[in-house]
Scaffold this active site. Sequence first.
Site, mmCIF file in Angstrom:
data_model
loop_
_atom_site.group_PDB
_atom_site.id
_atom_site.type_symbol
_atom_site.label_atom_id
_atom_site.label_comp_id
_atom_site.label_asym_id
_atom_site.label_seq_id
_atom_site.Cartn_x
_atom_site.Cartn_y
_atom_site.Cartn_z
ATOM 1 C CG ASN A 1 20.322 38.509 50.867
ATOM 2 O OD1 ASN A 1 20.243 37.345 51.242
ATOM 3 N ND2 ASN A 1 21.389 38.992 50.245
ATOM 4 C CE1 TYR B 1 31.750 51.384 49.048
ATOM 5 C CE2 TYR B 1 29.369 51.591 49.136
ATOM 6 C CZ TYR B 1 30.580 51.366 49.767
ATOM 7 O OH TYR B 1 30.604 51.122 51.116
ATOM 8 N N GLY C 1 23.599 46.900 49.704
ATOM 9 C CA GLY C 1 24.952 47.478 49.670
ATOM 10 C C GLY C 1 25.446 47.571 48.242
HETATM 11 N N1 LIG Z 1 31.210 51.777 55.409
HETATM 12 C C1 LIG Z 1 32.153 50.932 55.093
HETATM 13 O O1 LIG Z 1 33.349 51.146 55.355
HETATM 14 C C2 LIG Z 1 31.783 49.648 54.406
HETATM 15 C C3 LIG Z 1 32.733 48.607 54.295
HETATM 16 C C4 LIG Z 1 32.351 47.423 53.678
HETATM 17 C C5 LIG Z 1 31.062 47.279 53.179
HETATM 18 N N2 LIG Z 1 30.167 48.313 53.288
HETATM 19 C C6 LIG Z 1 28.785 48.181 52.796
HETATM 20 O O2 LIG Z 1 28.270 46.899 53.154
HETATM 21 C C7 LIG Z 1 27.795 46.243 51.983
HETATM 22 C C8 LIG Z 1 27.913 44.753 52.129
HETATM 23 O O3 LIG Z 1 29.224 44.367 52.489
HETATM 24 P P1 LIG Z 1 30.121 43.398 51.600
HETATM 25 O O4 LIG Z 1 29.898 43.765 50.182
HETATM 26 O O5 LIG Z 1 31.464 43.430 52.156
HETATM 27 O O6 LIG Z 1 29.630 41.944 51.824
HETATM 28 P P2 LIG Z 1 28.392 41.128 52.425
HETATM 29 O O7 LIG Z 1 27.094 41.687 52.008
HETATM 30 O O8 LIG Z 1 28.650 40.881 53.855
HETATM 31 O O9 LIG Z 1 28.624 39.746 51.676
HETATM 32 C C9 LIG Z 1 28.626 39.636 50.289
HETATM 33 C C10 LIG Z 1 28.913 38.185 49.969
HETATM 34 O O10 LIG Z 1 27.858 37.377 50.484
HETATM 35 C C11 LIG Z 1 27.310 36.605 49.425
HETATM 36 N N3 LIG Z 1 25.865 36.546 49.636
HETATM 37 C C12 LIG Z 1 24.968 37.564 49.636
HETATM 38 N N4 LIG Z 1 23.726 37.119 49.853
HETATM 39 C C13 LIG Z 1 23.829 35.772 50.003
HETATM 40 C C14 LIG Z 1 22.888 34.734 50.239
HETATM 41 N N5 LIG Z 1 21.575 34.996 50.388
HETATM 42 N N6 LIG Z 1 23.355 33.455 50.324
HETATM 43 C C15 LIG Z 1 24.675 33.191 50.193
HETATM 44 N N7 LIG Z 1 25.611 34.128 49.965
HETATM 45 C C16 LIG Z 1 25.187 35.414 49.857
HETATM 46 C C17 LIG Z 1 27.672 37.313 48.155
HETATM 47 O O11 LIG Z 1 27.791 36.417 47.091
HETATM 48 P P3 LIG Z 1 26.687 36.391 45.883
HETATM 49 O O12 LIG Z 1 26.969 37.544 45.015
HETATM 50 O O13 LIG Z 1 26.936 35.068 45.217
HETATM 51 O O14 LIG Z 1 25.333 36.446 46.511
HETATM 52 C C18 LIG Z 1 29.019 37.912 48.497
HETATM 53 O O15 LIG Z 1 30.051 36.968 48.297
HETATM 54 C C19 LIG Z 1 28.637 46.838 50.864
HETATM 55 O O16 LIG Z 1 28.047 46.661 49.601
HETATM 56 C C20 LIG Z 1 28.702 48.293 51.288
HETATM 57 O O17 LIG Z 1 27.516 48.963 50.900
HETATM 58 C C21 LIG Z 1 30.498 49.474 53.900
#
Ligand SMILES: NC(=O)c1ccc[n+]([C@@H]2O[C@H](COP(=O)([O-])OP(=O)(O)OC[C@H]3O[C@@H](n4cnc5c(N)ncnc54)[C@H](OP(=O)(O)O)[C@@H]3O)[C@@H](O)[C@H]2O)c1
Length: 304
Positions: A278, A54, A23
């Site tokens: 991941n 983004y 993401g």
């Molecule tokens: N279509 C939409 O409306 C929409 C909305 C929201 C998101 N998205 C997409 O979904 C993607 C992901 O969503 P998100 O950015 O909200 O959050 P997410 O991936 O659910 O969570 C990110 C969080 O998890 C932590 N994390 C990641 N890998 C980890 C691991 N192995 N162990 C522990 N913590 C971990 C990260 O911290 P660290 O940096 O410390 O690892 C960060 O704080 C976005 O980048 C985007 O592409 C789409």
Amino acid sequence: VAAAPSGFQPGGRALRLPPVGFGCSRYRDGTYVTPAMGAAVDAGYRLFDTAELYGNEWRLGDLVAAPGGPDRESVFLVGKPWRTNHGPGDLREACTGSLDELGVAAFDCYALHWPGAWAHRGALTRLSERPVEEQERLTMPTAADGTPARAPHSLVETWRRMEALHDDGLARSLGVCNVTLPQLAGLTDAARVRPALVQVECHPYRPRDALVSWCHRHGVRVVAHSPLSAPGLLDEPVVHAVADEHGVSPATAVLAWHCTRGVVPIPSTTTREHVVANLAAPRHPLADDQRDRMAGLADPAFQR
Ligand SMILES: NC(=O)c1ccc[n+]([C@@H]2O[C@H](COP(=O)([O-])OP(=O)(O)OC[C@H]3O[C@@H](n4cnc5c(N)ncnc54)[C@H](OP(=O)(O)O)[C@@H]3O)[C@@H](O)[C@H]2O)c1
């Protein structure tokens, strides 16, 4: 492009996606994930979730074009027009602008970021490099009463414009994000080019069982956004227990839960070890009893 995990049988002509994607969005607190995108390419991610919102499509374009970068056909690029760009002309401009930044001729999937349209306030080119106030003004238009300024484009009308982009070869497939099952079913009925990918918030608190099974019956791939960031999820005792049984972290256990049900998570991280870990989550498929225990986390009242 890697196949879906074994055990998952998508409908006949379903998109072939890598089991985990990266993401590319900025974090909710405003931190940009852009620097980690290089680590993701190097680690072997081949599915990237991008969006004009983004503001960093250009960075992925640089990485794909760099000497030694991944072959274009090995990468699956998802792009998303923001909800201020559903209008005639605006949607096409958003698509071609994003393709220019990425340096590619077509998206593998172009997906509406939201079904509802907001008022257009200007192009979103290289958004992350603009002052924060300008980003807000362009992406969060407000009406006089402080609510979002809506635009009168219905979902079906916007979809016709998406179909035209597909017809013109700018999008190899089409998708939609943040829809309910009734919205998706209605759109599918009305569509000439049907949605091939649906991206929704999905995690053990909000498993979206009805939507996921409808999609799998109809050959639509489900991508889980925000797969890890639901508050408290990674502290849940059952997640820790399942993780311990596999000798992995709680985050890996959650991502493995997605993969085991044929849903593609797109976690985001700025931590190099998390980037690598991941991607490896599909190596730890959950047993039925582990899935059943995780199912106990489902919370119909969950809200962020
Ligand atoms: N279509 C939409 O409306 C929409 C909305 C929201 C998101 N998205 C997409 O979904 C993607 C992901 O969503 P998100 O950015 O909200 O959050 P997410 O991936 O659910 O969570 C990110 C969080 O998890 C932590 N994390 C990641 N890998 C980890 C691991 N192995 N162990 C522990 N913590 C971990 C990260 O911290 P660290 O940096 O410390 O690892 C960060 O704080 C976005 O980048 C985007 O592409 C789409």
